[in-house]
Write an enzyme that holds these catalytic residues in place. Structure first.
Site, mmCIF file in Angstrom:
data_model
loop_
_atom_site.group_PDB
_atom_site.id
_atom_site.type_symbol
_atom_site.label_atom_id
_atom_site.label_comp_id
_atom_site.label_asym_id
_atom_site.label_seq_id
_atom_site.Cartn_x
_atom_site.Cartn_y
_atom_site.Cartn_z
ATOM 1 N N GLY A 253 -4.085 91.105 -9.763
ATOM 2 C CA GLY A 253 -2.825 91.027 -9.030
ATOM 3 C C GLY A 253 -1.614 91.175 -9.927
ATOM 4 O O GLY A 253 -0.617 91.787 -9.547
ATOM 5 N N GLU A 374 2.507 84.749 -9.020
ATOM 6 C CA GLU A 374 1.263 85.143 -9.716
ATOM 7 C C GLU A 374 1.287 84.718 -11.191
ATOM 8 O O GLU A 374 0.812 85.441 -12.064
ATOM 9 C CB GLU A 374 0.980 86.639 -9.533
ATOM 10 C CG GLU A 374 0.800 86.969 -8.052
ATOM 11 C CD GLU A 374 0.004 88.202 -7.765
ATOM 12 O OE1 GLU A 374 -0.844 88.577 -8.593
ATOM 13 O OE2 GLU A 374 0.226 88.799 -6.699
ATOM 14 N N ASN A 378 6.260 81.889 -18.400
ATOM 15 C CA ASN A 378 5.693 80.956 -19.395
ATOM 16 C C ASN A 378 4.167 80.966 -19.348
ATOM 17 O O ASN A 378 3.507 80.884 -20.391
ATOM 18 C CB ASN A 378 6.204 79.531 -19.141
ATOM 19 C CG ASN A 378 7.559 79.271 -19.780
ATOM 20 O OD1 ASN A 378 8.126 80.151 -20.414
ATOM 21 N ND2 ASN A 378 8.076 78.067 -19.609
HETATM 22 C C1 FAD Z 1 8.325 84.372 -2.951
HETATM 23 C C2 FAD Z 1 7.072 83.709 -3.410
HETATM 24 C C3 FAD Z 1 5.833 84.192 -3.000
HETATM 25 C C4 FAD Z 1 4.667 83.561 -3.394
HETATM 26 N N1 FAD Z 1 3.449 84.024 -2.930
HETATM 27 C C5 FAD Z 1 2.324 83.288 -3.166
HETATM 28 C C6 FAD Z 1 1.082 83.636 -2.539
HETATM 29 O O1 FAD Z 1 0.975 84.625 -1.794
HETATM 30 N N2 FAD Z 1 0.006 82.853 -2.763
HETATM 31 C C7 FAD Z 1 0.055 81.759 -3.574
HETATM 32 O O2 FAD Z 1 -0.973 81.093 -3.718
HETATM 33 N N3 FAD Z 1 1.219 81.402 -4.190
HETATM 34 C C8 FAD Z 1 2.349 82.139 -4.002
HETATM 35 N N4 FAD Z 1 3.534 81.781 -4.594
HETATM 36 C C9 FAD Z 1 3.572 80.614 -5.468
HETATM 37 C C10 FAD Z 1 3.790 80.975 -6.922
HETATM 38 O O3 FAD Z 1 2.630 81.549 -7.451
HETATM 39 C C11 FAD Z 1 4.252 79.719 -7.662
HETATM 40 O O4 FAD Z 1 5.571 79.435 -7.218
HETATM 41 C C12 FAD Z 1 4.213 79.899 -9.162
HETATM 42 O O5 FAD Z 1 2.881 79.970 -9.624
HETATM 43 C C13 FAD Z 1 4.927 78.750 -9.899
HETATM 44 O O6 FAD Z 1 4.525 77.511 -9.423
HETATM 45 P P1 FAD Z 1 5.627 76.425 -9.021
HETATM 46 O O7 FAD Z 1 6.588 77.086 -8.100
HETATM 47 O O8 FAD Z 1 4.929 75.218 -8.525
HETATM 48 O O9 FAD Z 1 6.393 76.111 -10.367
HETATM 49 P P2 FAD Z 1 5.933 75.051 -11.483
HETATM 50 O O10 FAD Z 1 4.495 75.252 -11.824
HETATM 51 O O11 FAD Z 1 6.370 73.701 -11.073
HETATM 52 O O12 FAD Z 1 6.804 75.537 -12.720
HETATM 53 C C14 FAD Z 1 8.171 75.182 -12.885
HETATM 54 C C15 FAD Z 1 8.614 75.654 -14.274
HETATM 55 O O13 FAD Z 1 7.845 74.970 -15.275
HETATM 56 C C16 FAD Z 1 7.229 75.914 -16.123
HETATM 57 N N5 FAD Z 1 5.925 75.388 -16.569
HETATM 58 C C17 FAD Z 1 4.963 74.824 -15.807
HETATM 59 N N6 FAD Z 1 3.904 74.510 -16.562
HETATM 60 C C18 FAD Z 1 4.190 74.914 -17.827
HETATM 61 C C19 FAD Z 1 3.492 74.903 -19.073
HETATM 62 N N7 FAD Z 1 2.248 74.417 -19.170
HETATM 63 N N8 FAD Z 1 4.109 75.409 -20.164
HETATM 64 C C20 FAD Z 1 5.364 75.909 -20.085
HETATM 65 N N9 FAD Z 1 6.061 75.967 -18.939
HETATM 66 C C21 FAD Z 1 5.483 75.482 -17.827
HETATM 67 C C22 FAD Z 1 7.097 77.188 -15.317
HETATM 68 O O14 FAD Z 1 7.015 78.335 -16.147
HETATM 69 C C23 FAD Z 1 8.384 77.151 -14.498
HETATM 70 O O15 FAD Z 1 9.435 77.690 -15.251
HETATM 71 C C24 FAD Z 1 4.723 82.427 -4.241
HETATM 72 C C25 FAD Z 1 5.971 81.947 -4.670
HETATM 73 C C26 FAD Z 1 7.123 82.548 -4.247
HETATM 74 C C27 FAD Z 1 8.444 81.981 -4.697
#
Ligand code: FAD
Length: 391
Positions: A253, A374, A378
């Site tokens: 993906g 996806e 980071n």
């Molecule tokens: C428009 C949109 C469409 C999406 N479509 C899908 C979909 O079809 N299916 C699906 O399953 N998901 C989907 N997502 C979810 C998407 O994959 C997640 O939003 C993404 O993986 C980040 O997770 P989070 O939003 O919980 O951020 P978090 O994981 O909370 O991250 C917040 C910040 O912390 C940083 N961070 C977290 N952990 C670490 C680490 N270990 N080291 C350094 N930095 C870190 C991240 O880089 C980020 O900057 C979608 C999201 C959006 C906004």
């Protein structure tokens, strides 16, 4: 003996396409420009994707590019799927992501991990009339995807699913969802199992649709599972191997998101070049100023470099090579280029670029998602670091 390859034996350049690929690319390009383009502004404003376009994606074979002909697909390559996403995204990144999720996540998972019975039940639908979605993320588990809480319990011949999914692309339009839930929370990631869930299954509801900064026409929805009954025959792959399915489908993906971002960058760049050749200041077009020419040249170079990463990675996937590192690099770099290019294109338009009367502000808003879904930038860097440092 010389190690320099002769012209005849030299491998083709990365940007070389076969005749069939050129034909396919040009067909999608023409469709995007002539048929998708007129809807783009209204779809962005309303936050709704035009349903007739989705029907045309199916008619054009864009929703089952790699699916074997025997199941109603085009028996094409992954590379062709990448070309389709790039071309659609040059016009509208929301159009690009609908086709991207269908091909690189949903169909890929269905082709790779299903039984023959599941293939026969689902692949023809995915190619003819059913949009797919991929449901991994939850409110509390994003980057830490395997901390998911959604629960699946076996009761007789069915699994009963309870929990919530968040951020699911295509949530509003989809009829079939590849959905991850745990059959055993105490087993950690080894409890995660993939299910094929249909919208019509009892206990399944599509919840809130997000109101977003960019890719506004692509629906992003919450899914609610309340005693949702899923037949045992709809387990995808092995019980407890959902984590492997999730990791491996997302690796593919990510290449698709690279394609979405490169298409977007190219689209924004094309508008800015045209505008620079029309807009006059100080008695000449702004394209005559070296300052603008250098910006246009820099952007073109970055787009080309990013496309090399993208095409090479897609060819590696088709060649059966390991592409995990390259996919992470592709997504990381293409999303960086897209954001930089779209931002600079707004500046080339000056004040007009800041308004909704011109197309570039939308490209800028749409570019932001490339660094988030996806796997955030980071998380791509973490993958790359692990692989290049041999950990
Ligand atoms: C428009 C949109 C469409 C999406 N479509 C899908 C979909 O079809 N299916 C699906 O399953 N998901 C989907 N997502 C979810 C998407 O994959 C997640 O939003 C993404 O993986 C980040 O997770 P989070 O939003 O919980 O951020 P978090 O994981 O909370 O991250 C917040 C910040 O912390 C940083 N961070 C977290 N952990 C670490 C680490 N270990 N080291 C350094 N930095 C870190 C991240 O880089 C980020 O900057 C979608 C999201 C959006 C906004």
């Amino acid at each position: 003996m010389s190690s320099v390859a002769t012209a005849q034996s030299a491998p083709p350049p990365l940007v070389a396409l076969t005749e069939d690929e050129v034909l396919f690319r040009d067909t999608v390009r023409q469709f995007a420009q002539e048929t998708v383009q007129p809807h783009v502004r209204e779809m962005d404003e309303k936050g709704v994707f035009e349903p007739s376009l989705i029907r045309q994606f199916f008619e054009l074979g864009l929703m089952g590019i790699e699916v074997p002909e025997q199941y109603g697909g085009g028996s094409g390559s992954f590379f062709e799927a990448i070309l389709a996403v790039e071309e659609l995204s040059a016009v509208d990144a929301s159009a690009g992501v609908i086709v991207d999720v269908q091909n690189t996540l949903v169909n890929n998972a269905l082709m790779r991990w299903t039984t023959e019975d599941q293939k026969k039940r689902y692949l023809p639908r995915m190619c003819s009339d059913t949009v797919g979605a991929y449901a991994l993320s939850e409110a509390g588990s994003g980057s830490d995807a395997f901390a998911l809480q959604c629960r699946a319990e076996l009761k007789g011949e069915e699994y009963v699913l309870n929990g919530q999914k968040l951020w699911i692309t295509n949530g509003k339009e989809a009829g079939v969802f590849i959905l991850m839930a745990t059959v055993d929370p105490s087993a950690g990631y080894k409890g995660i199992t993939a299910f094929i869930v249909e919208k019509a299954f009892p206990g399944f509801t599509v919840g809130k649709k997000e109101d977003k900064l960019g890719i506004r026409a692509s629906s992003t929805c919450e899914l609610i599972l309340e005693d949702c009954r899923v037949p045992k025959a709809n387990v995808l792959g092995e019980i407890g191997k959902g984590y492997k399915i999730a990791i491996e489908t997302l690796n593919e993906g990510r290449i698709g998101i690279g394609a979405q971002m490169i298409g977007l960058a190219r689209g924004a760049w094309g508008h800015a070049v045209k505008y620079a050749q029309e807009r006059k200041q100080f008695g000449k077009t702004i394209a005559e100023f070296q300052g603008i020419q250098f910006q246009i040249a820099q952007m073109a170079t970055e787009i080309e470099a990013a496309r090399m990463l993208l095409y090479n990675c897609a060819r590696m996937k088709d060649a059966g090579m390991n592409f995990v590192k390259e996919a992470a690099m592709t997504k990381l770099y293409c999303s960086q280029v897209a954001e930089r290019v779209a931002s600079l294109c707004v500046e080339i338009y000056g004040g007009y670029g800041f308004t909704k009367d011109y197309p570039v502000e939308k490209y800028f808003r749409d570019s932001k998602i490339g660094k988030i879904y996806e796997g955030t930038s980071n998380m791509q860097l973490a993958t790359i670091a692990k692989l290049v440092m041999g950990k």
